[in-house]
Design an enzyme around this catalytic site. Structure first.
Site, mmCIF file in Angstrom:
data_model
loop_
_atom_site.group_PDB
_atom_site.id
_atom_site.type_symbol
_atom_site.label_atom_id
_atom_site.label_comp_id
_atom_site.label_asym_id
_atom_site.label_seq_id
_atom_site.Cartn_x
_atom_site.Cartn_y
_atom_site.Cartn_z
ATOM 1 N N THR A 1 0.813 -1.218 0.000
ATOM 2 C CA THR A 1 0.000 0.000 0.000
ATOM 3 C C THR A 1 0.848 1.271 0.000
ATOM 4 O OG1 THR A 1 -0.158 -0.098 2.416
ATOM 5 C CG2 THR A 1 -1.945 -1.124 1.152
ATOM 6 N N SER B 1 -3.748 -2.067 7.563
ATOM 7 C CA SER B 1 -4.102 -2.069 6.137
ATOM 8 C C SER B 1 -4.684 -3.396 5.673
ATOM 9 C CB SER B 1 -2.865 -1.740 5.291
ATOM 10 O OG SER B 1 -2.436 -0.420 5.524
ATOM 11 N N ARG C 1 21.630 -4.404 3.911
ATOM 12 C CA ARG C 1 22.570 -4.024 2.856
ATOM 13 C C ARG C 1 24.031 -4.257 3.216
ATOM 14 N NH1 ARG C 1 19.504 1.640 1.570
ATOM 15 N NH2 ARG C 1 17.718 0.748 0.453
ATOM 16 N N CYS D 1 18.665 4.012 -3.320
ATOM 17 C CA CYS D 1 18.293 4.521 -4.652
ATOM 18 C C CYS D 1 19.420 5.313 -5.310
ATOM 19 C CB CYS D 1 17.034 5.375 -4.553
ATOM 20 S SG CYS D 1 17.048 6.560 -3.196
ATOM 21 N N ARG E 1 18.271 17.218 -0.460
ATOM 22 C CA ARG E 1 16.858 17.066 -0.823
ATOM 23 C C ARG E 1 16.389 18.340 -1.523
ATOM 24 N NH1 ARG E 1 14.771 12.321 -0.970
ATOM 25 N NH2 ARG E 1 15.234 11.860 1.224
ATOM 26 N N HIS F 1 15.905 11.274 -8.880
ATOM 27 C CA HIS F 1 17.097 11.824 -8.238
ATOM 28 C C HIS F 1 18.129 12.187 -9.295
ATOM 29 C CE1 HIS F 1 15.345 10.670 -4.564
ATOM 30 N NE2 HIS F 1 16.081 9.628 -4.228
#
Length: 337
Positions: A9, A38, A97, A126, A228, A235
């Site tokens: 979701t 949810s 990671r 990312c 940001r 990006h």
């Protein structure tokens, strides 16, 4: 193949569903999973509604692969339970990671490290993903010594609440719930994730450490400043790369043009260069502004842009699943005659 999408979701979860559909991944049964609040809601996949189920029900359904995009704490708690049930987890969070027992994979770069024994596979950050897709073919040819990267990252990397904050501020509403410590509209924040004792942010150190792990070369020196900005769609990164060996710019362009997953957009005379606006909704990594750094030997400047929700998250995870299936590293559903 029976597939679970954990965090179905959310922003990235929704993108995973889109990518699975667009790439015609052979889904025989979709199992959307989310938190207890949810459960019972519906998501759409290939024009059909699917009801969100609990983690327990998802494990009982025994999907072949579970693609996680539900946050680090959820992944730490639940990914091992899926793995123990024989389900291969592809995890989008930062939880696994840098775990030395887990593979950190960008398919164009290092998919060959995967084996049938890998039950939890980490999807990188990312910003790291898009950078290493462009760096790997150049590293193979010239050997990278050092990378200096400054990022310009979309608010979508923070999630839906950040997008809501941006547009609320744009509409003059400065009282809504804040995700960022300062206004983001008409502003730039040199602050992504938490600050660490060394003065860098966690996001910056992710790029440093993940790049070395994915590229399989601890000698590569990386320094990052992550920022940001008030955009959606992707990006952007200004990347300065010092090589051990010299290069011809024409050869660099040829290498990048032929690299898997890379699209070169480098025609400054005609104002052609990568932008988040034109990368939005696409799976490729776009590279432009390719030029020699005239202040230092054997050094290159590039501008790299990719949709952070797609190649930076959802698409990369689906590509990992595709590689597992193509190379028989996961069991697919039996074919029913």
């Amino acid at each position: 193949m029976k597939i679970a999408v954990v965090g179905a979701t959310g922003l990235v979860g929704g993108e995973i569903l889109k990518v699975l559909e667009e790439r015609n991944f052979p889904v025989t049964e979709l199992i959307p999973v989310a938190s207890e609040r949810s459960v019972g809601k519906q998501v759409e996949f290939k024009g059909k509604p699917y009801t969100v189920v609990s983690f327990e029900d998802a494990i009982a359904a025994k999907p072949a692969i579970a693609i996680f995009s539900a946050g680090g704490s959820t992944s730490l708690a639940l990914a091992p339970k899926f793995a123990e049930a024989g389900i291969v987890v592809v995890d989008n969070s930062s939880a696994w990671r840098m775990d030395p027992t887990k593979k950190l994979v960008v398919p164009e770069v290092n998919a060959d490290v995967l084996t049938a024994e890998d039950k939890i596979i980490a999807n990188p950050n990312c910003s790291t993903i898009q950078m290493v897709v462009a760096l790997k073919p150049l590293h193979d040819r010239y050997k990278i010594k050092r990378v200096v990267v400054s990022t310009y990252q979309s608010v979508t990397g923070t999630g839906k609440a950040a997008v809501d904050q941006l547009f609320a501020e744009r509409n003059g509403d400065n009282e809504s719930t804040k995700v960022y410590p300062h206004p983001i509209d008409l502003n730039v924040l040199p602050h992504i994730d938490v600050f660490l004792d060394n003065g860098y942010t966690k996001e910056e150190m992710k790029m440093v450490n993940e790049t070395k792990k994915i590229m399989g070369d601890e000698s590569i020196q990386v320094t990052a400043t992550t920022v940001r900005i008030p955009t959606i769609g992707g990006h952007s990164e200004a990347v300065n790369v010092e090589f051990e060996n010299d290069f011809e710019l024409s050869d660099v362009v040829t290498i990048l043009t032929n690299a898997e997953g890379v699209v070169v957009q480098d025609d400054p005379k005609n104002k052609v260069y990568p932008m988040p606006l034109t990368a939005h909704g696409k799976d490729d990594v776009f590279v432009g502004r390719i030029r020699r750094d005239e202040s230092q030997h054997n050094t290159l400047n590039m501008w790299i842009v990719a949709d952070n929700l797609r190649k930076g998250a959802a698409t990369n995870a689906v590509q990992i699943a595709e590689y597992l299936l193509k190379n028989s590293l996961v069991e697919s559903d039996p074919v029913i005659a």
